[in-house]
Scaffold this active site. Structure first.
Site, mmCIF file in Angstrom:
data_model
loop_
_atom_site.group_PDB
_atom_site.id
_atom_site.type_symbol
_atom_site.label_atom_id
_atom_site.label_comp_id
_atom_site.label_asym_id
_atom_site.label_seq_id
_atom_site.Cartn_x
_atom_site.Cartn_y
_atom_site.Cartn_z
ATOM 1 N N GLN A 56 -4.633 -1.399 2.541
ATOM 2 C CA GLN A 56 -5.625 -2.251 1.871
ATOM 3 C C GLN A 56 -6.871 -2.346 2.771
ATOM 4 O O GLN A 56 -7.086 -1.473 3.598
ATOM 5 C CB GLN A 56 -5.055 -3.645 1.561
ATOM 6 C CG GLN A 56 -3.985 -3.666 0.491
ATOM 7 C CD GLN A 56 -2.607 -3.288 0.987
ATOM 8 O OE1 GLN A 56 -2.160 -3.787 1.994
ATOM 9 N NE2 GLN A 56 -1.927 -2.414 0.286
ATOM 10 N N GLY A 98 -1.996 2.975 -1.728
ATOM 11 C CA GLY A 98 -1.992 4.337 -2.257
ATOM 12 C C GLY A 98 -2.860 5.166 -1.332
ATOM 13 O O GLY A 98 -4.071 5.076 -1.382
ATOM 14 N N HIS A 99 -2.240 5.917 -0.469
ATOM 15 C CA HIS A 99 -2.998 6.709 0.504
ATOM 16 C C HIS A 99 -2.970 8.175 0.087
ATOM 17 O O HIS A 99 -1.921 8.796 0.057
ATOM 18 C CB HIS A 99 -2.420 6.528 1.907
ATOM 19 C CG HIS A 99 -2.602 5.130 2.425
ATOM 20 N ND1 HIS A 99 -1.930 4.640 3.513
ATOM 21 C CD2 HIS A 99 -3.408 4.119 1.992
ATOM 22 C CE1 HIS A 99 -2.317 3.381 3.733
ATOM 23 N NE2 HIS A 99 -3.199 3.049 2.815
ATOM 24 N N LYS A 139 -8.513 5.808 4.097
ATOM 25 C CA LYS A 139 -7.754 5.699 5.356
ATOM 26 C C LYS A 139 -6.722 6.811 5.476
ATOM 27 O O LYS A 139 -6.513 7.350 6.546
ATOM 28 C CB LYS A 139 -7.013 4.359 5.433
ATOM 29 C CG LYS A 139 -7.918 3.167 5.541
ATOM 30 C CD LYS A 139 -7.137 1.874 5.543
ATOM 31 C CE LYS A 139 -6.454 1.566 4.220
ATOM 32 N NZ LYS A 139 -7.361 1.311 3.083
ATOM 33 N N ASP A 196 -8.927 1.454 -0.331
ATOM 34 C CA ASP A 196 -9.352 2.743 -0.891
ATOM 35 C C ASP A 196 -10.573 3.327 -0.182
ATOM 36 O O ASP A 196 -11.391 4.003 -0.789
ATOM 37 C CB ASP A 196 -9.648 2.620 -2.398
ATOM 38 C CG ASP A 196 -8.465 2.039 -3.133
ATOM 39 O OD1 ASP A 196 -7.343 2.482 -2.844
ATOM 40 O OD2 ASP A 196 -8.654 1.143 -3.959
HETATM 41 P P1 IMP Z 1 -1.293 -6.928 -4.617
HETATM 42 O O1 IMP Z 1 -1.454 -6.419 -3.230
HETATM 43 O O2 IMP Z 1 -0.558 -6.002 -5.527
HETATM 44 O O3 IMP Z 1 -0.753 -8.330 -4.646
HETATM 45 O O4 IMP Z 1 -2.761 -7.051 -5.277
HETATM 46 C C1 IMP Z 1 -3.717 -7.985 -4.809
HETATM 47 C C2 IMP Z 1 -5.109 -7.393 -4.868
HETATM 48 O O5 IMP Z 1 -5.239 -6.366 -3.881
HETATM 49 C C3 IMP Z 1 -5.464 -6.703 -6.197
HETATM 50 O O6 IMP Z 1 -6.838 -6.854 -6.425
HETATM 51 C C4 IMP Z 1 -5.141 -5.246 -5.930
HETATM 52 O O7 IMP Z 1 -5.848 -4.386 -6.770
HETATM 53 C C5 IMP Z 1 -5.581 -5.128 -4.492
HETATM 54 N N1 IMP Z 1 -4.896 -4.066 -3.741
HETATM 55 C C6 IMP Z 1 -3.648 -4.099 -3.242
HETATM 56 N N2 IMP Z 1 -3.362 -2.965 -2.593
HETATM 57 C C7 IMP Z 1 -4.454 -2.210 -2.658
HETATM 58 C C8 IMP Z 1 -4.785 -0.927 -2.141
HETATM 59 O O8 IMP Z 1 -4.005 -0.274 -1.455
HETATM 60 N N3 IMP Z 1 -6.036 -0.464 -2.437
HETATM 61 C C9 IMP Z 1 -6.924 -1.195 -3.141
HETATM 62 N N4 IMP Z 1 -6.663 -2.398 -3.639
HETATM 63 C C10 IMP Z 1 -5.440 -2.910 -3.396
HETATM 64 MG MG MG Z 2 -5.727 3.385 -1.922
#
Ligand code: IMP
Ligand code: MG
Length: 399
Positions: free
Chosen positions: A211, A39-40, A15, A12
């Site tokens: 991420q 989530g972009h 990007k 977040d």
């Molecule tokens: P997962 O990727 O859904 O397995 O989540 C693992 C961890 O990464 C959690 O803390 C999520 O909130 C975090 N996370 C996964 N994708 C994103 C992203 O795109 N932005 C921010 N946090 C993320």
């Molecule tokens: Mg995001």
């Protein structure tokens, strides 16, 4: 020239906006990790788009690649493309035949897992999809084109994870997935071959990270991480291209820090100030809507991120959110178990930040604003080349 854009913190960082801003200089935008957990947010002509699977630059008419390192939920992709179409966009995308598929079984596995142990995942089936991949029982995009074999594979997953699915349930999932496969058949390619050929032919690629570095499965705050290599190193196995094709890495860092989900966060703050920054920065997860945890800038995290990713320049985002604060704290190092650390150690949960306090600014013309930027640059020895001060494309400064 091929460039990677990588999140330097916990995701977040903005990007999506930076990729969209830079996209016009490239022919291809390629994603290599994660899936619809991302989530972009991209704003085009006052319209806000939250992209989960479609690479951000693909809205600018570029070819978007979904690499083999991704785990793809085709239902989410279908929905996303439908929304974009309604808004007048028809992005060109190609999907790796070797990418893994997120199925309803994976989401079910994750729901069960999160009950027992809370990582605070996005519940998009990401971890389990990588789990089945590494366990060698995963479902690849190519597998969607043989419904009988697909049914067997689904049944194997159901058995191994004790999901207790009836034959009918498995068959229904297989049917739905193969119908999705048919829908996307035209988009499926051996993207590793396609990309290598495109690069050899002189096309330029922007590698879009998802991420952030601190969520990387190897270098992040394990086990509170996502299940892929989100750093720049991940793009080689995630796309099947050799390291020689990466010319530059741009790091994206938010002017403060946020984190969504569980896990250590040394510079986290609570209370009124955190609430104010959350509201001003609209810090709610683009994928899950969860309020993001808020904290000051953490320089050891940026220092580490620079090192691991090979970052040569930085784009600082959301600098406007800090405007009008009287005082701004910056975590410059940590104290962990009585020792001082310049980089996040693998036991970050035992660390307290050591802060330096800087004066705030009320306009970007103020000296204090420049001082904040110089302070970051000097502390981590990288130049800030882009400053973003709002979601819109125009609110971007090149230094
Ligand atoms: P997962 O990727 O859904 O397995 O989540 C693992 C961890 O990464 C959690 O803390 C999520 O909130 C975090 N996370 C996964 N994708 C994103 C992203 O795109 N932005 C921010 N946090 C993320
Ligand atoms: Mg995001």
């Amino acid at each position: 020239m091929n460039v990677a854009v990588i999140g330097m913190q916990f995701g977040d960082e903005g990007k999506g906006k930076i990729v969209d801003y830079l996209a016009s200089d490239f022919d291809i935008i390629a994603r290599y990790c994660g899936g619809s957990n991302a989530g972009h947010t991209v704003v085009i002509e006052n319209k806000k788009f939250k992209l989960h699977l479609v690479p951000s630059g693909a809205l600018r008419g570029k070819i978007g690649v979904l690499g083999n390192g991704m785990v793809i939920d085709l239902q989410v992709l279908r929905e996303e493309l439908r929304e974009l179409k309604d808004a007048g966009f028809e992005p060109k995308i190609i999907i790796s035949s070797r990418a893994h598929v997120v199925t309803p079984l994976h989401k079910e596995m994750e729901a069960l897992e999160e009950k027992v142990r809370n990582i605070g995942t996005t519940r998009r089936g990401i971890g389990p999809a990588y789990e089945t991949k590494v366990k060698r029982v995963g479902i690849r995009i190519i597998d969607l084109f043989n419904q009988d074999a697909l049914t067997k594979k689904l049944r194997l997953i159901s058995t191994l994870w004790h999901l207790d699915k009836s034959n009918e349930e498995i068959e229904n999932i297989a049917k739905e997935l193969s119908s999705l496969g048919k829908e996307f058949k035209e988009n499926v390619k051996d993207t590793e071959l396609w990309l290598n050929q495109a690069i050899s032919a002189g096309k330029s690629v922007l590698f879009e990270g998802a991420q952030g570095t601190m969520l990387d499965v190897d270098f992040g705050t394990y086990p509170f991480v996502t299940s892929s290599n989100t750093n720049s190193l991940g793009l080689f196995p995630g796309l099947g291209i050799p390291p020689k094709y990466l010319d530059k890495v741009i790091g994206v860092a938010k002017a403060y820090t946020t984190r969504v989900g569980e896990g250590p966060f040394p510079t986290e703050i609570h209370g009124e100030l955190a609430d104010m920054l959350r509201n001003k920065g609209n810090e709610y997860g683009a994928t899950t809507g969860r309020p993001r945890r808020i904290g000051w800038l953490d320089l050891p995290v940026l220092r580490y991120s620079k090192l691991i990713n090979g970052i040569e320049e930085i784009a600082i985002t959301k600098i406007d959110v800090l405007q009008n604060l009287r005082e701004i704290q910056v975590g410059v190092k940590y104290s962990c178990k009585g020792e001082s650390f310049e980089y996040p150690p693998p036991f970050l949960e035992s660390c307290k930040p050591v802060y330096e306090s800087l004066d705030g600014w009320s306009s970007m013309d103020d000296e204090e604003f420049q001082r904040y930027l110089r302070f970051i640059e000097e502390n981590i020895s990288v130049k800030i080349k882009i400053v973003s001060y709002g979601a819109e494309r125009e609110k971007t400064m090149r230094l």
